[in-house]
Design a protein around this motif. Structure first.
Motif, PDB file in Angstrom:
ATOM      1  N   GLY A   1     -49.057 -22.981-100.962  1.00  0.00           N
ATOM      2  CA  GLY A   1     -48.407 -22.159 -99.940  1.00  0.00           C
ATOM      3  C   GLY A   1     -48.278 -22.924 -98.641  1.00  0.00           C
ATOM      4  N   GLY A   2     -47.838 -22.249 -97.615  1.00  0.00           N
ATOM      5  CA  GLY A   2     -47.604 -22.888 -96.325  1.00  0.00           C
ATOM      6  C   GLY A   2     -46.216 -22.547 -95.827  1.00  0.00           C
TER       7      GLY A   2
ATOM      8  N   ASN B   1     -55.008 -29.538 -81.862  1.00  0.00           N
ATOM      9  CA  ASN B   1     -55.359 -28.394 -82.721  1.00  0.00           C
ATOM     10  C   ASN B   1     -54.255 -28.023 -83.714  1.00  0.00           C
ATOM     11  N   GLU B   2     -53.056 -28.580 -83.543  1.00  0.00           N
ATOM     12  CA  GLU B   2     -51.940 -28.424 -84.482  1.00  0.00           C
ATOM     13  C   GLU B   2     -51.472 -26.973 -84.659  1.00  0.00           C
ATOM     14  N   SER B   3     -51.815 -26.092 -83.740  1.00  0.00           N
ATOM     15  CA  SER B   3     -51.341 -24.714 -83.822  1.00  0.00           C
ATOM     16  C   SER B   3     -49.830 -24.677 -83.662  1.00  0.00           C
ATOM     17  N   GLY B   4     -49.150 -24.072 -84.633  1.00  0.00           N
ATOM     18  CA  GLY B   4     -47.704 -23.978 -84.585  1.00  0.00           C
ATOM     19  C   GLY B   4     -46.989 -25.103 -85.308  1.00  0.00           C
ATOM     20  N   LEU B   5     -47.706 -26.180 -85.633  1.00  0.00           N
ATOM     21  CA  LEU B   5     -47.063 -27.292 -86.328  1.00  0.00           C
ATOM     22  C   LEU B   5     -46.879 -27.000 -87.810  1.00  0.00           C
ATOM     23  N   GLY B   6     -47.710 -26.119 -88.364  1.00  0.00           N
ATOM     24  CA  GLY B   6     -47.528 -25.694 -89.752  1.00  0.00           C
ATOM     25  C   GLY B   6     -48.406 -26.394 -90.762  1.00  0.00           C
ATOM     26  N   SER B   7     -49.348 -27.224 -90.308  1.00  0.00           N
ATOM     27  CA  SER B   7     -50.197 -27.959 -91.249  1.00  0.00           C
ATOM     28  C   SER B   7     -51.340 -27.103 -91.797  1.00  0.00           C
ATOM     29  N   ALA B   8     -52.069 -26.428 -90.934  1.00  0.00           N
ATOM     30  CA  ALA B   8     -53.229 -25.633 -91.360  1.00  0.00           C
ATOM     31  C   ALA B   8     -52.898 -24.558 -92.398  1.00  0.00           C
ATOM     32  N   PRO B   9     -51.727 -23.909 -92.330  1.00  0.00           N
ATOM     33  CA  PRO B   9     -51.419 -22.897 -93.347  1.00  0.00           C
ATOM     34  C   PRO B   9     -51.425 -23.434 -94.773  1.00  0.00           C
ATOM     35  N   ILE B  10     -51.153 -24.719 -94.941  1.00  0.00           N
ATOM     36  CA  ILE B  10     -51.146 -25.309 -96.284  1.00  0.00           C
ATOM     37  C   ILE B  10     -52.544 -25.245 -96.886  1.00  0.00           C
ATOM     38  N   ALA B  11     -53.569 -25.494 -96.053  1.00  0.00           N
ATOM     39  CA  ALA B  11     -54.953 -25.397 -96.518  1.00  0.00           C
ATOM     40  C   ALA B  11     -55.364 -23.937 -96.691  1.00  0.00           C
TER      41      ALA B  11
ATOM     42  N   GLU C   1     -49.511 -17.911 -88.719  1.00  0.00           N
ATOM     43  CA  GLU C   1     -48.999 -18.821 -89.744  1.00  0.00           C
ATOM     44  C   GLU C   1     -49.908 -18.860 -90.969  1.00  0.00           C
ATOM     45  N   CYS C   2     -51.218 -18.717 -90.770  1.00  0.00           N
ATOM     46  CA  CYS C   2     -52.132 -18.725 -91.922  1.00  0.00           C
ATOM     47  C   CYS C   2     -52.103 -17.385 -92.664  1.00  0.00           C
ATOM     48  N   LEU C   3     -51.856 -16.295 -91.942  1.00  0.00           N
ATOM     49  CA  LEU C   3     -51.648 -14.993 -92.588  1.00  0.00           C
ATOM     50  C   LEU C   3     -50.438 -15.069 -93.515  1.00  0.00           C
TER      51      LEU C   3
ATOM     52  N   ALA D   1     -53.680 -21.474 -97.637  1.00  0.00           N
ATOM     53  CA  ALA D   1     -53.103 -20.889 -98.848  1.00  0.00           C
ATOM     54  C   ALA D   1     -53.985 -21.086-100.071  1.00  0.00           C
ATOM     55  N   ALA D   2     -54.902 -22.066-100.021  1.00  0.00           N
ATOM     56  CA  ALA D   2     -55.777 -22.346-101.169  1.00  0.00           C
ATOM     57  C   ALA D   2     -57.039 -21.491-101.167  1.00  0.00           C
ATOM     58  N   ALA D   3     -57.238 -20.696-100.117  1.00  0.00           N
ATOM     59  CA  ALA D   3     -58.489 -19.947 -99.957  1.00  0.00           C
ATOM     60  C   ALA D   3     -58.626 -18.805-100.963  1.00  0.00           C
TER      61      ALA D   3
END
Length: 463
Positions: free
Chosen positions: A136-137, A281-291, A118-120, A293-295
């Motif tokens: 992004g996200g 850990n929220e894996s699969g929930l879709g929250s971490a990809p939002i962060a 999801e982060c990719l 995307a700012a990298a």
């Protein structure tokens, strides 16, 4: 008694049980299992490489983005490492017995592959908003990759609900206020004013301010909590081998009732362990990809590898520390539950009715504060997707009002609503991951082939 209140709460409980029932848990773990197999157990084979990207400055590349790759990871961890690491683990073990910790490990193992994917995708499909910031996200890879604005808007709507009315505000504000009062006797009104001002100071500065604070606080708070757990485990070293054996054995056999513990079967251990593990850990929930995307990065795969370590740190390390502390001290068999159980474990493990609870309270306050600022950013990106950059300032003002009111609300139904929306936002995200699996696999193969060729060239030069 209020019949309308009771009816509404019972209805929400039924919906919550349906949302977080076996179908969603199977979809979450199944997606992670599928990605694990198709990506060749990437979370095991490339974990050392991923950790080197996190800790080694020579691997921190420049590229498009607003904050460093490490800061983006810390922003995601700020929202992820929270009360779930203290309260969630205790709840899982209270319900499912020590075996629940094993299933948390398993959920985290497969969840690392999900987090990577999801982060990719978040970096691959990101774009710039009207203010020139990266955005992004799931909403963007659902719209641009899958081609579904409906799924994208559903995700953004549900995630915004979690930010404003769930994980991001009320429970965290309550945790901070209660901890400050119980440990330091600070009146609730004082605490909530200071908290609101601190949140405003950090969040009004946008992602750079949030990431700057997160990259400083997250490593310190995680280190502090791990050290506190290690102190307890060191004093109970004799019980540690038996505790680990109990976790593994009861994962497959269940555990009979003992003391204040009600007993748990295998299915309850599986369900409570996986559910609380995913919640943490929220894996699969879709929250971490939002962060993510700012990298600042020139590779979506590199950021995917960096981001997947978040699940490793959150669950494999921090949740494990909490779980083993609860087991070696016997706190899991006590009459306590949630934060009270963890507090009891530290008090018993350190043989101190003062220092033990104080450590838990400090951990709770820091964890809850960083969760607030992390979810503030997630909500900001979702509101931007739905209504544009003009909605950012009104959103932040409303968010601060919600934080300020959080200490004075009854949380029974709010927790249920938050849990429901939290589960619902995973559904469109998981659909996106399944439909875009080919993109994830293709990008991964290209990157690792190039990495292999580069390594071969370096080896040849060295010879």
């Amino acid at each position: 008694m209020n019949p309308l209140h009771d009816t509404l709460q019972n209805t929400l409980q039924v919906i919550d049980n349906l949302v977080w029932g076996p179908p969603l848990l199977i979809l979450l773990v199944g997606t992670g299992l599928y990605l694990t197999i198709r990506l060749g157990f990437i979370q095991i084979r490339y974990l050392p490489l991923a950790l080197s990207y996190v800790f080694s400055s020579k691997h921190r590349t420049k590229g498009d983005g607003d904050v460093s790759s490490f800061a983006a990871l810390c922003t995601a961890l700020s929202a992820t490492i929270g009360t779930g690491n203290i309260v969630g683990v205790a709840t899982a073990i209270k319900m499912g017995g020590p075996g629940a910790l094993f299933w948390m490990w398993l959920a985290a193992l497969f969840g690392m592959a999900t987090k990577y994917a999801e982060c990719l995708l978040a970096v691959k499909y990101r774009e710039q908003d009207a203010n020139g910031q990266m955005i992004g996200g799931p909403m963007y890879y659902l719209e641009k990759g899958v081609g579904s604005k409906t799924l994208a808007k559903l995700f953004a709507f549900f995630a915004l609900g979690v930010a404003c009315f769930g994980i991001g505000t009320f429970p965290q504000a309550n945790a901070i206020v209660d901890a400050a009062y119980l440990s330091f006797e600070v009146p609730k009104e004082y605490t909530i004013v200071i908290l609101t001002l601190l949140v405003a100071t950090v969040t009004l500065g946008g992602i750079k301010s949030i990431a700057s604070v997160a990259s400083k606080i997250v490593p310190v708070m995680a280190g502090f909590y791990i050290l506190a757990c290690l102190l307890v485990l060191t004093t109970q070293m004799h019980a540690l081998p038996e505790a680990v054996a109990l976790v593994i054995s009861s994962a497959f056999t269940g555990h009979a009732a003992a003391g204040g513990f009600t007993g748990a079967g295998i299915m309850l251990a599986i369900q409570s362990g996986i559910a609380r593990g995913v919640f943490s850990n929220e894996s699969g929930l879709g929250s971490a990809p939002i962060a993510a995307a700012a990298a600042k990065t020139d590779s979506c795969v590199r950021q995917g590898l960096t981001s997947m370590t978040g699940t490793f740190f959150d669950t494999i390390i921090i949740c494990t520390m909490t779980g083993l502390t609860l087991i070696v001290t016997g706190a899991w068999q006590s009459e306590y539950a949630g934060a009270a159980m963890t507090t009891y474990a530290f008090a018993a493990g350190l043989d101190s009715a003062y220092w033990g609870p104080l450590m838990v309270s400090i951990g709770l306050m820091f964890f809850a504060f960083t969760t607030i600022i992390g979810w503030n950013y997630y909500g900001e990106r979702c509101i931007t997707y739905l209504f544009g950059v003009k909605a950012i300032l009104p959103y932040k003002i409303v968010f601060l009002v919600l934080v300020a009111s959080g200490a004075f609300l009854k949380l029974d139904m709010i927790w249920l609503i938050a849990d429901i929306v939290n589960g619902l936002m995973a559904v469109p995200n998981l659909i996106g991951l399944v439909l875009l699996r080919g993109v994830v696999i293709s990008e991964s193969n290209i990157y690792f082939e190039q990495l292999k060729a580069l390594t071969a060239k370096k080896t040849q030069r060295a010879l």
